[in-house]
Design an enzyme around this catalytic site. Sequence first.
Site, short mmCIF file in Angstrom:
data_model
loop_
_atom_site.label_atom_id
_atom_site.label_comp_id
_atom_site.label_asym_id
_atom_site.label_seq_id
_atom_site.Cartn_x
_atom_site.Cartn_y
_atom_site.Cartn_z
N GLU B 82 49.83 44.07 142.54
CA GLU B 82 50.95 43.72 143.41
C GLU B 82 50.51 42.92 144.63
O GLU B 82 51.23 42.03 145.08
CB GLU B 82 51.69 44.99 143.84
CG GLU B 82 52.39 45.71 142.69
CD GLU B 82 51.45 46.53 141.82
OE1 GLU B 82 50.29 46.73 142.22
OE2 GLU B 82 51.88 46.98 140.74
N HIS B 151 58.50 56.69 141.41
CA HIS B 151 59.52 55.80 140.87
C HIS B 151 60.85 55.88 141.62
O HIS B 151 61.83 55.29 141.18
CB HIS B 151 59.78 56.09 139.39
CG HIS B 151 58.62 55.72 138.50
ND1 HIS B 151 57.44 56.40 138.50
CD2 HIS B 151 58.49 54.73 137.59
CE1 HIS B 151 56.61 55.86 137.62
NE2 HIS B 151 57.22 54.84 137.05
#
Lengths: 381, 356
Positions: B82, B151
């Site tokens: 990322e 998540h």
Amino acid sequence: MTEHPERSAQAGGRGTTFLLPSVDVVQLITADGAAAPAGDHKADYPMPNLETLLAGYEQLVIGRRVNDQAGALVRQGRLAVYPSSHGQEACEVAAAMCLQPRDWLFPTYRDMVAVLARGVDPLEAFASLRGDWHSGYDPHEHNVATQSTPLATQLLHAVGVAHAAKLRGEDTVALAICGDGATSEGDFHEALNFAAVFHVPVVFLVQNNQYAISTPLVHQSVAPSLAHKAIGYGMAGERVDGNDLAALLAVLGQAAERARNGGGPALVEAHTYRMQSHTNADDATRYRSDGEVAQWVLRDPLVRLEKYLSDAGALGAADKDRIAAAAETLAKTLRDGLNATTTPDPQDLFRFVYSTPTPQLDEQGRSLAAELAATPTGATS
Amino acid sequence: MTTVSQTPHGVTSRNEFAELHGVQTLTFAKALTLAMADAMAADPSVVVFGEDVGTLGGVFRVTDGLTRTFGEDRCFDTPLAESGIVGMATGMAMNGMRPVVEMQFDSFAYPAFEQITSHVAKMGNRTRGRVRLPLVIRVPYAGGIGGVEHHCDSSEAYYVHTPGLTVLTPSTVADAYTMLRDAIASPDPVVFLEPKKLYFAKDTVDLDALRARHTAAAPSTIGRAVIARDGTDATLIAYGPSVAPALAAAATAEAEGRSLQVIDVRSLVPFDDTTVCAAVRRTGRAVVVAEAPGFASMASEIAARIQERCFHSLAAPVLRVTGFDIPYPAPNLEKYHLPGVDRILDAVDELQWEDA
């Protein structure tokens, strides 16, 4: 996805050994100023011509003068800090000289000499060290990114600049500099991997000056060399004498042109030495010996190139006078400019955070203006 | 709008997105896809990349069809890193592109935090406006989907606390389209927070009208809150995933004889003090609703701003209904954590309707 030339080469049975650096560190001029004996260099690195070396020598002298002048200005309290590249000037100059004007340079905080060698206005470049603003020059004017303080982060920006250029069909090269310590950062790994996967024209130049502040290289990595890391990403690595401008120009020049012609990224490790402390706030005598430093004094990049050019009859007294005068002119520009008092506009604090200041920032700007208007001139709260 | 898009290599292909017209029933996710597709068709510098966004179309299918339509140069998969994604986007934005990158989940954006806070947010200011970064970082965020650990984070506080970032979070299908187009058009970097539990919510929208906003250069949604439901007795202030429970609470309250107004903040930064304060001054009572832990949060900021600016109009302290100050819980426990209708109405009941 297009087939990578390296992978095609592997399929052709060439293997990957060509991605490994030479056994010998590439050197073209010895520390004594003589032409180096031919090494095992896997590719032919021709000696740059005397005209190029003379132009490089001039930049070395100017760079050394800038380093010395900036150090003096720190001691006089005119600069907040100066991370000197004294001893590393050959890396600085070569990084700038191997690029075309359309290419991009991604420097770190220690790479002021490279920034100036690219043509950035010296007083604009020093604005950050004086403390007027975090960066004082327009990166687009000479395609020089802001000097990065967070380690290795700028390597990814170089990958992005190169990828954007590649998508538009431009043959722009990005050269990104980092130090040996930065090779431990995650962004170093991500940048090299992205560059290789996207096969973009980036040259990564690691200035291995042996120390990350006080931490020696042995505590950063036990790889055979930093250049050996390249093969793990599927790109070519090379090691070069970082105090030999001729070798740097040859190796970086070849890496840049290879990248420009679609050959993909490269990793170049330059062996050099930070002759001074990390910054004026550091004390290098706490972690390295006088004897070690003395060894590197003998490998000074200026001394050897001066000897080589003089022996070749390419550097006469008139050249030396001209170059010394150019260096002194720049030093005077720095002294005069940085001794002058500047008054940064406090409203600038709010002007640039967004393209259009938010209502909240407008409000805070008005609040500060009112506070300053109510404060007698010269007083501080 | 043409139905043929052109890739940098001159390859043309059918643009399945441009063929959608008029009144359509769309999911929130599809509205986001259309926003990117329309922006890509209108501007060749718009590129989309991230993890699994190409062939797969993203784990939530938000980029479905973009590679097929615009080619691998315009929508592509990256290595799984990322910081690399955001760092590369930064460089591309420095060099004339408008990257739209996807962080696969809220928590998976954390490896990019240094790039976001140290460079993306600061580049424009550092360079005195000479280098602006027109990039969008899309982040699926918040919970309510029974997701496993890492998540379901409501990570907005990290971004709203970082000067230089614009932080948006739509709660309707129409805003999903409009706000993502506005984000892509912005000259400044935008963190675009997409409530995961809304991805497959549907609504009927007039696509032609939504598109016309952008060809006619209508006022940007950035910095503008909207009144999602009008009311007179108290104001509920919510954003993203919390707008739906706030609206449900208002519907229940109406049945019980109390008129609640609901404001959808939608632009966290810049924050629309004008709309929020004008609303609260009329009702005199306010409850801020948000999923994130309440301590040092966006909800806290909103409550503080209202009390600083509307004190004399308030009949009661501004209350907050937020998630607990805990790591996001496991799926079987999240129902206790998320602000729901009952908890919101309990807070409304505490707004000192009568002197004790």
